[in-house]
Write a protein that holds these residues in place. Structure first.
Motif, PDB file in Angstrom:
ATOM      1  N   TYR A  41      51.843  35.673  50.954  1.00  0.00           N
ATOM      2  CA  TYR A  41      52.743  36.135  51.827  1.00  0.00           C
ATOM      3  C   TYR A  41      54.400  35.836  51.613  1.00  0.00           C
ATOM      4  N   GLY A  42      55.248  36.535  51.712  1.00  0.00           N
ATOM      5  CA  GLY A  42      56.607  36.555  51.370  1.00  0.00           C
ATOM      6  C   GLY A  42      57.086  35.246  52.054  1.00  0.00           C
ATOM      7  N   GLY A  43      58.044  34.682  51.686  1.00  0.00           N
ATOM      8  CA  GLY A  43      58.910  33.640  52.384  1.00  0.00           C
ATOM      9  C   GLY A  43      57.953  32.245  52.017  1.00  0.00           C
ATOM     10  N   ASP A  44      57.267  32.094  50.865  1.00  0.00           N
ATOM     11  CA  ASP A  44      56.598  31.188  50.543  1.00  0.00           C
ATOM     12  C   ASP A  44      56.623  31.174  48.925  1.00  0.00           C
ATOM     13  N   SER A  45      56.552  30.065  48.480  1.00  0.00           N
ATOM     14  CA  SER A  45      56.820  29.727  46.920  1.00  0.00           C
ATOM     15  C   SER A  45      55.688  30.716  46.257  1.00  0.00           C
ATOM     16  N   ILE A  46      56.514  31.537  45.397  1.00  0.00           N
ATOM     17  CA  ILE A  46      55.504  32.683  44.711  1.00  0.00           C
ATOM     18  C   ILE A  46      54.566  31.826  43.462  1.00  0.00           C
ATOM     19  N   GLU A  47      55.257  30.585  42.762  1.00  0.00           N
ATOM     20  CA  GLU A  47      54.888  29.883  41.989  1.00  0.00           C
ATOM     21  C   GLU A  47      53.465  29.246  42.460  1.00  0.00           C
ATOM     22  N   ARG A  48      53.560  28.557  43.655  1.00  0.00           N
ATOM     23  CA  ARG A  48      52.362  28.047  44.260  1.00  0.00           C
ATOM     24  C   ARG A  48      51.278  28.948  44.373  1.00  0.00           C
ATOM     25  N   GLN A  49      51.593  30.101  44.855  1.00  0.00           N
ATOM     26  CA  GLN A  49      50.495  31.163  45.076  1.00  0.00           C
ATOM     27  C   GLN A  49      50.151  31.707  43.728  1.00  0.00           C
ATOM     28  N   ILE A  50      50.966  31.671  42.782  1.00  0.00           N
ATOM     29  CA  ILE A  50      50.217  32.171  41.424  1.00  0.00           C
ATOM     30  C   ILE A  50      49.263  31.001  40.968  1.00  0.00           C
ATOM     31  N   ARG A  51      49.699  29.933  41.028  1.00  0.00           N
ATOM     32  CA  ARG A  51      48.838  28.837  40.693  1.00  0.00           C
ATOM     33  C   ARG A  51      47.303  28.862  41.439  1.00  0.00           C
ATOM     34  N   SER A  52      47.542  29.026  42.699  1.00  0.00           N
ATOM     35  CA  SER A  52      46.315  29.049  43.628  1.00  0.00           C
ATOM     36  C   SER A  52      45.424  30.403  43.101  1.00  0.00           C
ATOM     37  N   LEU A  53      46.159  31.435  42.919  1.00  0.00           N
ATOM     38  CA  LEU A  53      45.177  32.702  42.479  1.00  0.00           C
ATOM     39  C   LEU A  53      44.608  32.610  41.286  1.00  0.00           C
ATOM     40  N   LYS A  54      45.244  31.722  40.249  1.00  0.00           N
ATOM     41  CA  LYS A  54      44.907  31.610  39.015  1.00  0.00           C
ATOM     42  C   LYS A  54      43.265  31.142  39.056  1.00  0.00           C
ATOM     43  N   ARG A  92      54.443  41.152  49.211  1.00  0.00           N
ATOM     44  CA  ARG A  92      53.864  40.029  48.421  1.00  0.00           C
ATOM     45  C   ARG A  92      52.861  40.355  47.633  1.00  0.00           C
ATOM     46  N   VAL A  93      51.680  41.184  48.019  1.00  0.00           N
ATOM     47  CA  VAL A  93      50.605  41.422  47.285  1.00  0.00           C
ATOM     48  C   VAL A  93      51.032  42.425  46.339  1.00  0.00           C
ATOM     49  N   MET A  94      52.224  43.369  46.640  1.00  0.00           N
ATOM     50  CA  MET A  94      52.874  44.346  45.570  1.00  0.00           C
ATOM     51  C   MET A  94      53.299  43.665  44.467  1.00  0.00           C
ATOM     52  N   ASP A  95      54.067  42.702  44.891  1.00  0.00           N
ATOM     53  CA  ASP A  95      54.845  41.668  44.090  1.00  0.00           C
ATOM     54  C   ASP A  95      53.684  40.994  42.857  1.00  0.00           C
ATOM     55  N   HIS A  96      52.752  40.707  43.501  1.00  0.00           N
ATOM     56  CA  HIS A  96      51.779  39.849  42.532  1.00  0.00           C
ATOM     57  C   HIS A  96      51.379  40.930  41.613  1.00  0.00           C
ATOM     58  N   MET A  97      51.009  42.176  42.091  1.00  0.00           N
ATOM     59  CA  MET A  97      50.116  43.073  41.360  1.00  0.00           C
ATOM     60  C   MET A  97      51.095  43.343  40.079  1.00  0.00           C
ATOM     61  N   GLU A  98      52.559  43.470  40.402  1.00  0.00           N
ATOM     62  CA  GLU A  98      53.529  43.984  39.591  1.00  0.00           C
ATOM     63  C   GLU A  98      53.412  42.800  38.409  1.00  0.00           C
ATOM     64  N   ARG A  99      53.259  41.692  38.892  1.00  0.00           N
ATOM     65  CA  ARG A  99      53.458  40.464  37.949  1.00  0.00           C
ATOM     66  C   ARG A  99      52.040  40.210  37.311  1.00  0.00           C
ATOM     67  N   ARG A 100      50.988  41.060  37.693  1.00  0.00           N
ATOM     68  CA  ARG A 100      49.595  40.953  37.196  1.00  0.00           C
ATOM     69  C   ARG A 100      49.381  39.569  37.512  1.00  0.00           C
ATOM     70  N   GLU A 118      50.363  52.390  50.314  1.00  0.00           N
ATOM     71  CA  GLU A 118      49.906  53.536  49.555  1.00  0.00           C
ATOM     72  C   GLU A 118      49.623  53.156  48.061  1.00  0.00           C
ATOM     73  N   ASN A 119      50.816  52.451  47.425  1.00  0.00           N
ATOM     74  CA  ASN A 119      50.821  52.139  46.164  1.00  0.00           C
ATOM     75  C   ASN A 119      49.654  51.081  45.913  1.00  0.00           C
ATOM     76  N   ILE A 120      49.166  50.314  46.946  1.00  0.00           N
ATOM     77  CA  ILE A 120      47.994  49.275  46.775  1.00  0.00           C
ATOM     78  C   ILE A 120      46.872  50.225  46.821  1.00  0.00           C
TER      79      ILE A 120
END
Ligand code: AMP
Length: 597
Positions: free
Chosen positions: A105-118, A130-138, A166-168
């Motif tokens: 979700y927004g407002g939280d460190s995106i780096e931390r989320q990326i590490r976790s998703l990895k 935030r989901v869109m954001d992560h999709m764009e960053r792959r 809709e994009n998602i």
């Protein structure tokens, strides 16, 4: 219907049992079978009805743990809801070994989320931006998603997330199950289901109109942690003799009973885990008055038919509006007046509104009795008992006791006070007075829903020189009817219109706060962030809806200037919005919010 009739795995049944759920809520009963068949579903249900488990259970049943890819995506309007949904799914997944859930979700460190998703996860719960954001960053790959859930879809649309959603939806595989939960079925929602769902099944809980008369209904805004404390104070203050307390889960029933017993209240619990013999025993104790407080789940209470129950207390708000009507219908029978007290946690406020809309009754706010009030009430009752005892005679039998204590050097006053202290057995509670309500208690006294007469508030001194409770005067005790025709405290003023009806005593605005009013019933608030802070209407709606826990759609027009903005919120939410938002941040900027001058 039971959970085992829903054809669920052992792991889910075990988790549900551990969570204390007794039976599926109406929305679960209807939605789970369709979802397990793989069908697309539109669920018309609000928060507080058990909707998370309604989609969470089927989602978990479908996860293939041998595949590390994301298989379910849940979209939520706010970060609070995303966190709540994640927690609920994690609890349900407790015995599903290897299933992982992550939140973005927004407002939280995106780096931390990326590490976790990895690390890989099976279910992702997130806000659309935030989901869109992560999709764009792959950093979030959705190519193996089999189920997508739009939770509180109407809220997401109201908050301007349509494009992101809709994009998602266009990006996830077409061969998928699309599930949409929404409190309302507006045109935009229907358009969305037509565009993205395949032959969806509409699941909604149809309710009968039921009414309760003879019942005085009050609600108390109480912190979750203070609910038992406040309930005990209400029992004392209103001198409740026979009462039913409702909780949503078996676990909660057990916890509450234990906590009440520790406080010296004769309470017993009843729920589905009890054997028939135990059940009969508990009921006999309740009927005979040996255990006059019965704590129950909705299912267990079904068979109970006891007259003379003087109050029902809702410790949890029910999962279904109809349950509320059934619950409170246990009191006020056989022509007697009953009381229904509902303890509302901050997170249950919206649910209370839905119940009011359903029952068409405005449930007035009551005032939480202070410790001093309780002492006062107990003293007054004790004094009348003493009076009765004196009038009963035979006192000389005990004269020698007093004489021997006097010989030991104690005065008569000391002896009497010690006896009173022992007899009342009152102990100061662990709760600070400020730790009970989720807003300052002082506010209640001036609140629209609070007191409506000119008597002094709880514990305050009135001009007759005493505190308002526990004095031996001619005024009635808590909850007794006085000659003005009403109970003495916080009662519903019958001259006021029912919930949702028009008050013909004048336009609403005249009674509103003194701040600038916008549309009828709305109040304009000033917010100290604007275009310079790159704030968009969505940011303001998102922050207010999330923090103050109100639906985004009730927020009115937003006017963004360079350095500040104006936002309209319903009059009734002004206080909670200001309390929740002041000092909070929007787009990382600390804000000040107040009624516009
Ligand atoms: P929700 O509508 O998903 O926000 O759920 C509201 C609350 O009800 C949550 O605390 C759930 O854990 C709880 N809950 C969900 N299903 C049940 C059930 N069948 N019985 C009792 N509580 C439930």
């Amino acid at each position: 219907m039971t959970f085992s009739e829903l054809n669920l795995s052992e792991e889910i049944l075990q988790a549900v049992t551990e969570m204390g759920f007794e039976i599926p809520s109406p929305i679960q009963e209807q939605a789970i079978p369709h979802l397990l068949q793989g069908l697309d579903v539109i669920g018309q249900a609000q928060t507080g009805t058990g909707k998370t488990a309604a989609f969470g259970i089927p989602a978990l049943e479908f996860i293939d743990v041998t595949n590390r890819a994301v298989q379910t995506l849940v979209l939520c309007p706010t970060r609070e809801l995303a966190v709540q949904v994640t927690e609920e799914i994690k609890r349900l997944a407790k015995y599903k070994r290897g299933v992982t859930v992550d939140t973005v979700y927004g407002g939280d460190s995106i780096e931390r989320q990326i590490r976790s998703l990895k690390k890989g996860c099976h279910i992702v719960v997130g806000t659309p931006g935030r989901v869109m954001d992560h999709m764009e960053r792959r950093t979030l790959k959705l190519d193996q998603v089999k189920m997508i859930i739009l939770d509180e879809a109407d809220e997401m649309l109201d908050m301007g997330f349509r494009e992101d959603i809709e994009n998602i939806l266009l990006d996830v595989p077409k061969e998928r199950q699309t599930v949409l939960f929404s409190a309302t079925m507006s045109k935009p929602i229907m358009a969305m289901t037509q565009k993205f769902q395949r032959n969806p099944v509409l699941v909604k809980v149809v309710k009968k109109e039921l009414t309760n008369v003879n019942i005085e209904q009050l609600c108390f805004e109480v912190k979750q942690s203070a609910k038992v404390e406040v309930m005990c104070r209400l029992i004392d203050a209103y001198d409740l003799k026979l009462l039913l307390v409702f909780c949503n889960t078996k676990r909660k029933v057990d916890e509450v009973v234990e906590s009440m017993k520790m406080r010296g209240y004769a309470a017993e619990g009843i729920h589905g885990d009890l054997r028939q013999t135990q059940r009969t025993q508990v009921m006999a104790m309740f009927r005979s008055g040996k255990a006059p407080i019965l704590v129950a789940t909705d299912v267990a209470a079904r068979g109970i038919d006891v007259t003379g129950v003087d109050a029902v207390i809702n410790l949890d708000l029910p999962l279904d509006e109809e349950y509320y009507v059934h619950r409170i219908g246990r009191t006020g029978r056989a022509g007697l007046m009953g009381k229904a007290f509902t303890l509302v946690g901050k997170d249950e406020k919206y649910r209370l509104r839905q119940i009011q809309e359903f029952t068409k009754v405005r449930i007035e706010k009551g005032v939480i009795p202070s410790f001093e009030d309780i002492v006062g009430v107990r003293k007054a009752r004790f004094i009348s008992k003493i009076t009765e005892s004196i009038q009963g005679g035979d006192l000389e039998l005990y004269d020698d006791m007093l004489t021997s204590l006097q010989h030991e050097g104690f005065s008569t006053d000391q002896v009497v006070s010690a006896l009173v202290k022992m007899s009342l057995g009152l102990q100061r509670s662990d709760f600070a007075e400020s730790d009970l309500a989720w807003e300052d208690r002082r506010d209640f006294k001036n609140d629209r829903g609070g007191r409506r007469d000119d008597r002094p508030a709880y514990g305050q001194r009135d001009d007759r020189g005493g505190s308002s409770y526990g004095r031996r005067d001619d005024r009635p005790a808590y909850g007794q009817r006085d000659d003005r025709g009403g109970s003495s405290f916080g009662r519903r003023d019958d001259s006021r219109p029912a919930y949702g009806q028009r008050d013909d005593r004048g336009p609403r605005r005249e009674t509103g706060p003194r701040g600038a009013t916008g549309e009828a019933g709305m109040v304009r608030l000033f917010v100290s962030v604007g275009r310079r802070d790159r704030v968009r209407p969505n940011d303001i709606v998102g922050a207010i809806a999330g923090e103050a826990n109100i639906p985004g759609k009730v927020i009115g027009s937003i006017d963004i200037h360079d350095e500040y903005s104006f936002v309209e919120v319903p009059e009734r939410d002004v206080k909670s919005v200001i309390t929740a938002m002041n000092g909070n941040t929007i787009k990382g900027v600390e804000i000040n919010i107040e009624v516009a001058k």
